[in-house]
Scaffold this motif. Structure first.
Motif, PDB file in Angstrom:
ATOM      1  N   GLN A 246      50.367  41.666  29.884  1.00 63.87           N
ATOM      2  CA  GLN A 246      50.774  40.796  30.977  1.00 63.87           C
ATOM      3  C   GLN A 246      51.223  41.704  32.107  1.00 63.87           C
ATOM      4  O   GLN A 246      51.960  42.670  31.882  1.00 63.87           O
ATOM      5  N   SER A 247      50.810  41.413  33.324  1.00 65.23           N
ATOM      6  CA  SER A 247      51.175  42.282  34.445  1.00 65.23           C
ATOM      7  C   SER A 247      52.647  42.140  34.792  1.00 65.23           C
ATOM      8  O   SER A 247      53.319  41.192  34.379  1.00 65.23           O
TER       9      SER A 247
ATOM     10  N   GLY B 195      52.680  35.812  34.576  1.00 65.36           N
ATOM     11  CA  GLY B 195      51.420  35.122  34.354  1.00 65.36           C
ATOM     12  C   GLY B 195      51.062  35.089  32.884  1.00 65.36           C
ATOM     13  O   GLY B 195      51.872  35.372  32.012  1.00 65.36           O
ATOM     14  N   SER B 196      49.806  34.757  32.625  1.00 60.94           N
ATOM     15  CA  SER B 196      49.382  34.595  31.240  1.00 60.94           C
ATOM     16  C   SER B 196      49.158  35.949  30.565  1.00 60.94           C
ATOM     17  O   SER B 196      48.938  36.965  31.211  1.00 60.94           O
TER      18      SER B 196
ATOM     19  N   ASN C   8      46.807  38.262  28.304  1.00 65.81           N
ATOM     20  CA  ASN C   8      45.364  38.396  28.124  1.00 65.81           C
ATOM     21  C   ASN C   8      45.059  39.472  27.098  1.00 65.81           C
ATOM     22  O   ASN C   8      45.811  40.438  26.962  1.00 65.81           O
TER      23      ASN C   8
END
Length: 191
Positions: free
Chosen positions: A54-55, A59-60, A62
């Motif tokens: 996740q960055s 956010g989501s 991945n």
């Protein structure tokens, strides 16, 4: 990797600050398959662990395929639990998530009834965990035949090969089983 163009107020009004700070990613391991109910001594279906990222901006999560090979150590809260390769031909203590892929798979086997927690871990990452349910060994004898599917002999052979205590139910039978040879010896408790 760097990010640029982060808005920031400045004495002269709104402006942009150019930064050379590296982007930070959060990375974790997650068991992506559903928890399983497994009969004691039997092998589970496939269990998959995924490397996710996740960055810094949230956010989501991945699947992460850009990192190098990752060795994932497997552990169980049950002292009788063992991990198996997906072909069920060998025991494992770890799996590797290769570069270019985000996941690896394995199977699980336990002979103790209960709810063991399995853990997939790697240094520096949040571990993935899942609770499996191990149910007692159980067979129902459906035939008075001396051997073959549904026979008492086959139920005892199954129980012996699994190595777990359990139940063999003969309550639905009426009559006698004529033995052609001695029944197999068993070492576990069977009721």
């Amino acid at each position: 990797m760097t990010h640029a163009g982060v808005p920031q107020d400045s004495p002269g009004g709104a402006g942009w600050v150019i930064s050379s700070a590296p982007l930070r990613w959060s990375t974790r391991l997650v068991v992506t398959t559903s928890a399983q109910t497994i009969e004691a001594g039997s092998v589970s279906g496939t269990i998959t662990v995924q490397r996710q990222q996740q960055s810094i901006f949230g956010g989501s999560w991945n699947g992460n395929i850009s990192d190098p090979d990752l060795l994932v150590t497997l552990a169980s809260s049950s002292t009788a639990g063992v991990f198996r390769n997906t072909a069920d031909t060998a025991n494992l203590t770890s799996v590797t998530i290769p570069f270019g892929q985000s996941s690896a798979s394995f199977r699980y086997k336990d002979t103790v009834v209960g709810t063991p927690v399995i853990t997939a871990g790697s240094s520096g990452l949040t571990s993935g965990q899942q609770t499996e349910t191990i149910t007692p060994f159980s067979r129902i004898v459906t035939t008075l035949a001396e051997s073959g599917a549904g026979s008492l002999r086959q139920a005892l052979l199954d129980q012996s090969s699994i190595g777990a205590a359990g139940t063999i139910d003969l309550s639905g039978l009426s009559g006698s089983i004529v033995l052609q040879s001695p029944l197999p010896l068993i070492e576990q408790d069977v009721t």
